[in-house]
Scaffold this motif. Structure first.
Motif, PDB file in Angstrom:
ATOM      1  N   VAL A 223      54.336  36.322 -27.416  1.00 41.76           N
ATOM      2  CA  VAL A 223      53.094  36.445 -26.697  1.00 41.76           C
ATOM      3  C   VAL A 223      52.488  37.682 -27.872  1.00 41.76           C
ATOM      4  O   VAL A 223      52.894  38.577 -28.394  1.00 41.76           O
ATOM      5  CB  VAL A 223      53.388  37.338 -25.392  1.00 41.76           C
TER       6      VAL A 223
ATOM      7  N   ASP B  51      52.920  35.117 -16.827  1.00 45.24           N
ATOM      8  CA  ASP B  51      52.048  35.463 -17.868  1.00 45.24           C
ATOM      9  C   ASP B  51      52.641  36.684 -18.592  1.00 45.24           C
ATOM     10  O   ASP B  51      53.070  37.753 -17.929  1.00 45.24           O
ATOM     11  CB  ASP B  51      50.833  35.897 -17.482  1.00 45.24           C
ATOM     12  N   ARG B  52      52.864  36.722 -19.760  1.00 43.99           N
ATOM     13  CA  ARG B  52      53.704  37.885 -20.109  1.00 43.99           C
ATOM     14  C   ARG B  52      52.822  38.597 -21.026  1.00 43.99           C
ATOM     15  O   ARG B  52      53.253  39.735 -21.900  1.00 43.99           O
ATOM     16  CB  ARG B  52      54.975  37.455 -21.245  1.00 43.99           C
TER      17      ARG B  52
ATOM     18  N   PRO C 221      59.420  33.283 -24.899  1.00 45.29           N
ATOM     19  CA  PRO C 221      58.119  32.981 -25.432  1.00 45.29           C
ATOM     20  C   PRO C 221      57.616  34.208 -26.183  1.00 45.29           C
ATOM     21  O   PRO C 221      58.301  35.319 -26.435  1.00 45.29           O
ATOM     22  CB  PRO C 221      57.403  33.115 -23.968  1.00 45.29           C
TER      23      PRO C 221
ATOM     24  N   GLN D 205      58.221  39.311 -28.677  1.00 49.40           N
ATOM     25  CA  GLN D 205      59.060  38.288 -28.253  1.00 49.40           C
ATOM     26  C   GLN D 205      59.820  38.676 -27.106  1.00 49.40           C
ATOM     27  O   GLN D 205      60.646  39.596 -27.089  1.00 49.40           O
ATOM     28  CB  GLN D 205      59.899  37.619 -29.569  1.00 49.40           C
TER      29      GLN D 205
ATOM     30  N   ILE E 175      63.685  30.168 -21.925  1.00 45.25           N
ATOM     31  CA  ILE E 175      63.156  30.015 -23.105  1.00 45.25           C
ATOM     32  C   ILE E 175      62.616  31.290 -23.578  1.00 45.25           C
ATOM     33  O   ILE E 175      62.476  32.348 -22.754  1.00 45.25           O
ATOM     34  CB  ILE E 175      61.816  29.124 -22.496  1.00 45.25           C
TER      35      ILE E 175
END
Lengths: 183, 162
Positions: free
Chosen positions: A163, A37-38, A161, A152, A159
């Motif tokens: 957020v 989880d970012r 992600p 980003q 990948i």
């Protein structure tokens, strides 16, 4: 005497094996951080808004609303950095609704945060980097302009992600031009 | 092998003392393994002219270079392959763990490259440990009269078939 295995063929197989192993190690690196989880908590505060009516040079030469916002950003991004993150691309965007468009999103400011730099952001009195133009006069007297900070994550492998930070702030714009509104 | 005659220039006195078989070997100094029949008259002429046919060092040097040890025997090849695979896998695992703990993927890459360099050094040059099981060739068969006989037999067979 048949040379089944010359120096060059040994070197070739050694190099190819090293590359395959390197690819497997990179895949392992991706898998250790793929489901992380970012997101991180963000606090935004707008200190000053100024609205002007200026000829829009980016499009048709009509007078459009141009906003100038000064804000504070506080974000703790230490947990988003791990061994698979090269840099974070942060940007502050404003979102609002007008009579002509349902959704307007404008990027006001961005920053590249490399790994190794201080991840705890505490920026005060930041002026917007990019022009906050509206096509028309939708900003004047707008009740609800929401500012959010998103980032980003640029990894070493895997990948990218996107957020959105958890904190966001909504501010009303002033009703008249050339009058600064302070908060 | 007829290469034995190709060492150094031929000395006329040596040639005359050796006899027919030695001349047969030495006459083929340019082409190893090629044996020609000679009559005594030509032997005498060849002795006179041998300094002109004298081969100097370059072909010998080339032969020595091509026989430098760059190959391993088969058991040694297997050992070398197992060794470099093991070394690189080990360095990859160590690098992965170290990079994860130190939060730097760069360290993983450096450790794997170090493993690659180490296994290059250990398995590319043919060290003596890879040459402990040399191939067993058949013993050198005596050339000369036996070969001449088998050559005649071969010629006769070809004549029959034609």
């Amino acid at each position: 005497m048949p040379k089944m295995n010359t120096l060059l063929s040994r070197a070739n197989s050694l190099f190819a094996f090293t590359l395959s192993v390197m690819a497997a190690v990179t895949l392992g690196c991706i898998l250790t951080t793929a489901f992380k989880d970012r997101s991180a908590p963000v606090r935004l505060h707008v200190s000053r808004i100024l609205l002007k009516k200026v000829e829009d040079f980016t499009g048709p030469r009509t007078k459009s609303d141009l906003g100038f916002i000064t804000f504070h950003i506080y974000a703790d991004l230490e947990k988003t950095f791990d061994w698979n993150v090269k840099q974070l691309f942060l940007y502050l965007s404003a979102e609002y609704t007008t009579k002509s468009n349902a959704v307007n999103q404008v990027v006001l400011w961005d920053k590249i945060l490399l790994r190794g730099e201080n991840p705890k952001l505490d920026l005060k009195d930041v002026k917007s980097k990019y022009f906050f133009f509206d096509d028309g006069h939708g900003l004047k007297g707008n009740r609800n302009v929401t500012l959010t900070l998103s980032w980003q994550v640029v990894p070493i492998a895997g990948i990218l992600p996107l957020v959105t930070g958890s904190g966001r702030v909504s501010v009303p714009f002033p009703d008249s031009y050339e009058v600064a509104k302070a908060f | 092998m007829a290469r034995g005659g190709a060492r150094g220039c031929l000395c006329p006195s040596e040639t005359s003392a050796s006899g027919a078989t030695a001349v047969g070997l030495r006459g083929s100094a340019g082409r190893p393994g090629y044996v020609r029949c000679r009559s005594p008259k030509t032997i005498f002429l060849k002795n006179r002219l041998s300094p002109l046919y004298c081969r100097s060092s370059p072909p010998i040097m080339l032969e020595h270079l091509s026989s430098l040890p760059t190959q391993m025997d088969y058991k040694g090849q297997k050992l070398a392959e197992q060794m470099f695979q093991g070394i690189i896998l080990f360095s990859a695992i160590v690098g992965f763990i170290y990079g994860y703990l130190a939060e730097q993927f760069g360290w993983t890459v450096y450790i794997v490259m170090a493993g690659f360099a180490f296994s290059c050094l250990l398995t590319l040059p043919p060290w003596p440990i890879y040459r402990r099981h040399p191939l067993k060739w058949l013993p050198v068969q005596d050339l000369g009269t036996e070969d001449k006989k088998s050559g005649d037999r071969k010629i006769k067979r070809h004549a029959k078939n034609n």
